[in-house]
Write a protein that holds these residues in place. Sequence first.
Motif, PDB file in Angstrom:
ATOM      1  N   VAL A 141       0.867  -1.174   0.000  1.00 58.72           N
ATOM      2  CA  VAL A 141       0.000   0.000   0.000  1.00 58.72           C
ATOM      3  C   VAL A 141       0.907   1.229   0.000  1.00 58.72           C
ATOM      4  O   VAL A 141       1.748   1.377   0.886  1.00 58.72           O
ATOM      5  CB  VAL A 141      -0.924   0.023   1.241  1.00 58.72           C
ATOM      6  N   GLU A 142       0.766   2.073  -1.001  1.00 61.77           N
ATOM      7  CA  GLU A 142       1.589   3.267  -1.081  1.00 61.77           C
ATOM      8  C   GLU A 142       0.725   4.513  -1.054  1.00 61.77           C
ATOM      9  O   GLU A 142      -0.399   4.526  -1.565  1.00 61.77           O
ATOM     10  CB  GLU A 142       2.440   3.259  -2.361  1.00 61.77           C
ATOM     11  N   VAL A 143       1.273   5.559  -0.430  1.00 62.21           N
ATOM     12  CA  VAL A 143       0.612   6.857  -0.369  1.00 62.21           C
ATOM     13  C   VAL A 143       1.600   7.898  -0.875  1.00 62.21           C
ATOM     14  O   VAL A 143       2.799   7.652  -0.944  1.00 62.21           O
ATOM     15  CB  VAL A 143       0.149   7.202   1.066  1.00 62.21           C
ATOM     16  N   GLU A 144       1.048   9.071  -1.235  1.00 65.81           N
ATOM     17  CA  GLU A 144       1.900  10.149  -1.708  1.00 65.81           C
ATOM     18  C   GLU A 144       1.620  11.396  -0.883  1.00 65.81           C
ATOM     19  O   GLU A 144       0.475  11.817  -0.741  1.00 65.81           O
ATOM     20  CB  GLU A 144       1.624  10.433  -3.185  1.00 65.81           C
TER      21      GLU A 144
ATOM     22  N   ARG B  39       6.696   9.549  -1.871  1.00 64.40           N
ATOM     23  CA  ARG B  39       5.915   8.318  -1.955  1.00 64.40           C
ATOM     24  C   ARG B  39       6.473   7.351  -0.925  1.00 64.40           C
ATOM     25  O   ARG B  39       7.683   7.138  -0.838  1.00 64.40           O
ATOM     26  CB  ARG B  39       6.022   7.740  -3.373  1.00 64.40           C
ATOM     27  N   MET B  40       5.563   6.771  -0.102  1.00 60.27           N
ATOM     28  CA  MET B  40       5.997   5.801   0.908  1.00 60.27           C
ATOM     29  C   MET B  40       4.941   4.721   1.083  1.00 60.27           C
ATOM     30  O   MET B  40       3.795   4.898   0.673  1.00 60.27           O
ATOM     31  CB  MET B  40       6.291   6.487   2.249  1.00 60.27           C
ATOM     32  N   THR B  41       5.369   3.609   1.674  1.00 62.15           N
ATOM     33  CA  THR B  41       4.428   2.529   1.965  1.00 62.15           C
ATOM     34  C   THR B  41       3.676   2.864   3.236  1.00 62.15           C
ATOM     35  O   THR B  41       4.064   3.761   3.988  1.00 62.15           O
ATOM     36  CB  THR B  41       5.149   1.175   2.156  1.00 62.15           C
ATOM     37  N   ALA B  42       2.617   2.122   3.492  1.00 60.15           N
ATOM     38  CA  ALA B  42       1.846   2.311   4.721  1.00 60.15           C
ATOM     39  C   ALA B  42       2.664   1.917   5.950  1.00 60.15           C
ATOM     40  O   ALA B  42       2.281   2.229   7.069  1.00 60.15           O
ATOM     41  CB  ALA B  42       0.551   1.510   4.668  1.00 60.15           C
TER      42      ALA B  42
ATOM     43  N   LYS C  87      -0.814  10.146   5.845  1.00 64.21           N
ATOM     44  CA  LYS C  87      -1.614   9.331   4.932  1.00 64.21           C
ATOM     45  C   LYS C  87      -1.308   7.848   5.121  1.00 64.21           C
ATOM     46  O   LYS C  87      -2.204   7.006   5.054  1.00 64.21           O
ATOM     47  CB  LYS C  87      -1.368   9.752   3.485  1.00 64.21           C
ATOM     48  N   ALA C  88      -0.032   7.518   5.356  1.00 65.85           N
ATOM     49  CA  ALA C  88       0.347   6.124   5.586  1.00 65.85           C
ATOM     50  C   ALA C  88      -0.294   5.608   6.872  1.00 65.85           C
ATOM     51  O   ALA C  88      -0.800   4.484   6.914  1.00 65.85           O
ATOM     52  CB  ALA C  88       1.877   5.987   5.653  1.00 65.85           C
ATOM     53  N   GLU C  89      -0.278   6.428   7.919  1.00 60.94           N
ATOM     54  CA  GLU C  89      -0.903   6.027   9.183  1.00 60.94           C
ATOM     55  C   GLU C  89      -2.408   5.827   9.005  1.00 60.94           C
ATOM     56  O   GLU C  89      -2.982   4.887   9.554  1.00 60.94           O
ATOM     57  CB  GLU C  89      -0.622   7.067  10.263  1.00 60.94           C
ATOM     58  N   ALA C  90      -3.028   6.711   8.226  1.00 57.57           N
ATOM     59  CA  ALA C  90      -4.471   6.579   7.974  1.00 57.57           C
ATOM     60  C   ALA C  90      -4.767   5.307   7.194  1.00 57.57           C
ATOM     61  O   ALA C  90      -5.735   4.601   7.477  1.00 57.57           O
ATOM     62  CB  ALA C  90      -4.989   7.804   7.218  1.00 57.57           C
ATOM     63  N   ALA C  91      -3.925   5.000   6.197  1.00 56.26           N
ATOM     64  CA  ALA C  91      -4.116   3.775   5.405  1.00 56.26           C
ATOM     65  C   ALA C  91      -3.957   2.544   6.289  1.00 56.26           C
ATOM     66  O   ALA C  91      -4.736   1.593   6.195  1.00 56.26           O
ATOM     67  CB  ALA C  91      -3.132   3.730   4.240  1.00 56.26           C
ATOM     68  N   MET C  92      -2.955   2.566   7.173  1.00 56.52           N
ATOM     69  CA  MET C  92      -2.737   1.434   8.066  1.00 56.52           C
ATOM     70  C   MET C  92      -3.913   1.299   9.022  1.00 56.52           C
ATOM     71  O   MET C  92      -4.410   0.197   9.255  1.00 56.52           O
ATOM     72  CB  MET C  92      -1.439   1.603   8.860  1.00 56.52           C
TER      73      MET C  92
ATOM     74  N   LYS D 221     -10.605  -1.489  18.885  1.00 58.64           N
ATOM     75  CA  LYS D 221      -9.420  -0.674  19.146  1.00 58.64           C
ATOM     76  C   LYS D 221      -8.356  -1.535  19.817  1.00 58.64           C
ATOM     77  O   LYS D 221      -8.565  -2.075  20.893  1.00 58.64           O
ATOM     78  CB  LYS D 221      -9.770   0.513  20.042  1.00 58.64           C
ATOM     79  N   LEU D 222      -7.213  -1.654  19.136  1.00 58.25           N
ATOM     80  CA  LEU D 222      -6.112  -2.416  19.689  1.00 58.25           C
ATOM     81  C   LEU D 222      -5.067  -1.458  20.247  1.00 58.25           C
ATOM     82  O   LEU D 222      -4.960  -0.331  19.786  1.00 58.25           O
ATOM     83  CB  LEU D 222      -5.471  -3.281  18.600  1.00 58.25           C
ATOM     84  N   PRO D 223      -4.282  -1.889  21.210  1.00 59.00           N
ATOM     85  CA  PRO D 223      -3.230  -1.032  21.741  1.00 59.00           C
ATOM     86  C   PRO D 223      -2.253  -0.651  20.630  1.00 59.00           C
ATOM     87  O   PRO D 223      -2.048  -1.435  19.692  1.00 59.00           O
ATOM     88  CB  PRO D 223      -2.532  -1.912  22.797  1.00 59.00           C
ATOM     89  N   PRO D 224      -1.641   0.541  20.699  1.00 57.85           N
ATOM     90  CA  PRO D 224      -0.669   0.958  19.672  1.00 57.85           C
ATOM     91  C   PRO D 224       0.422  -0.101  19.495  1.00 57.85           C
ATOM     92  O   PRO D 224       0.958  -0.610  20.463  1.00 57.85           O
ATOM     93  CB  PRO D 224      -0.091   2.257  20.234  1.00 57.85           C
ATOM     94  N   GLY D 225       0.729  -0.407  18.254  1.00 60.14           N
ATOM     95  CA  GLY D 225       1.792  -1.359  17.931  1.00 60.14           C
ATOM     96  C   GLY D 225       1.411  -2.806  18.048  1.00 60.14           C
ATOM     97  O   GLY D 225       2.204  -3.691  17.765  1.00 60.14           O
ATOM     98  N   PHE D 226       0.175  -3.101  18.452  1.00 62.83           N
ATOM     99  CA  PHE D 226      -0.241  -4.494  18.616  1.00 62.83           C
ATOM    100  C   PHE D 226      -0.206  -5.211  17.288  1.00 62.83           C
ATOM    101  O   PHE D 226      -0.899  -4.852  16.358  1.00 62.83           O
ATOM    102  CB  PHE D 226      -1.641  -4.567  19.202  1.00 62.83           C
TER     103      PHE D 226
END
Length: 106
Positions: free
Chosen positions: A28-31, A42-45, A81-86, A98-103
Motif C-alpha cells: 500500500v503506497e501513499v503520496e 511516496r511511501m508505503t503504509a 496518509k500512511a498512518e491513515a491507510a494502516m 481498538k487495539l493497543p498501539p503497535g499491537f
Amino acid sequence: MADFLGMMKQAAELQSKMKALQEELDHVEVEGLAGGGLVSVRMTAKMDVKAVKIDASLMKPEEREIVEDLVVTALGDAKRKAEAAMQEKMSALTGGLKLPPGFGLG
C-alpha cells in the motif's frame, strides 16, 4: 472449555490475518505533497520512503531552504496518509476493535 477453545481459534485466525495485513501494508503506497505538488514523497503504509520528487523550478541555490522545508512537509503529509491507510486496514481486519498501539505491527 469450549469457549476457551473458540477464543484460541479466533486468536489464531486473527494472528493469521495480521500477518497477511503486514504483507499487504508493504504494497500500500501513499503520496505526500507540499508546495502545491512541487515536492512529493511516496511511501508505503509501513513508512518506508520509496521516492522523493522535486520540481525543477525549485532547483536554485537560493531556494535550498524552501526545498528542504517542502521535503519535510511532504514527508509529514505522506506519514499521516500512511498512518491513515494502516488504520483503515487494521479497522477492517479487527471490525473496528481498538487495539493497543503497535499491537501485531512490526
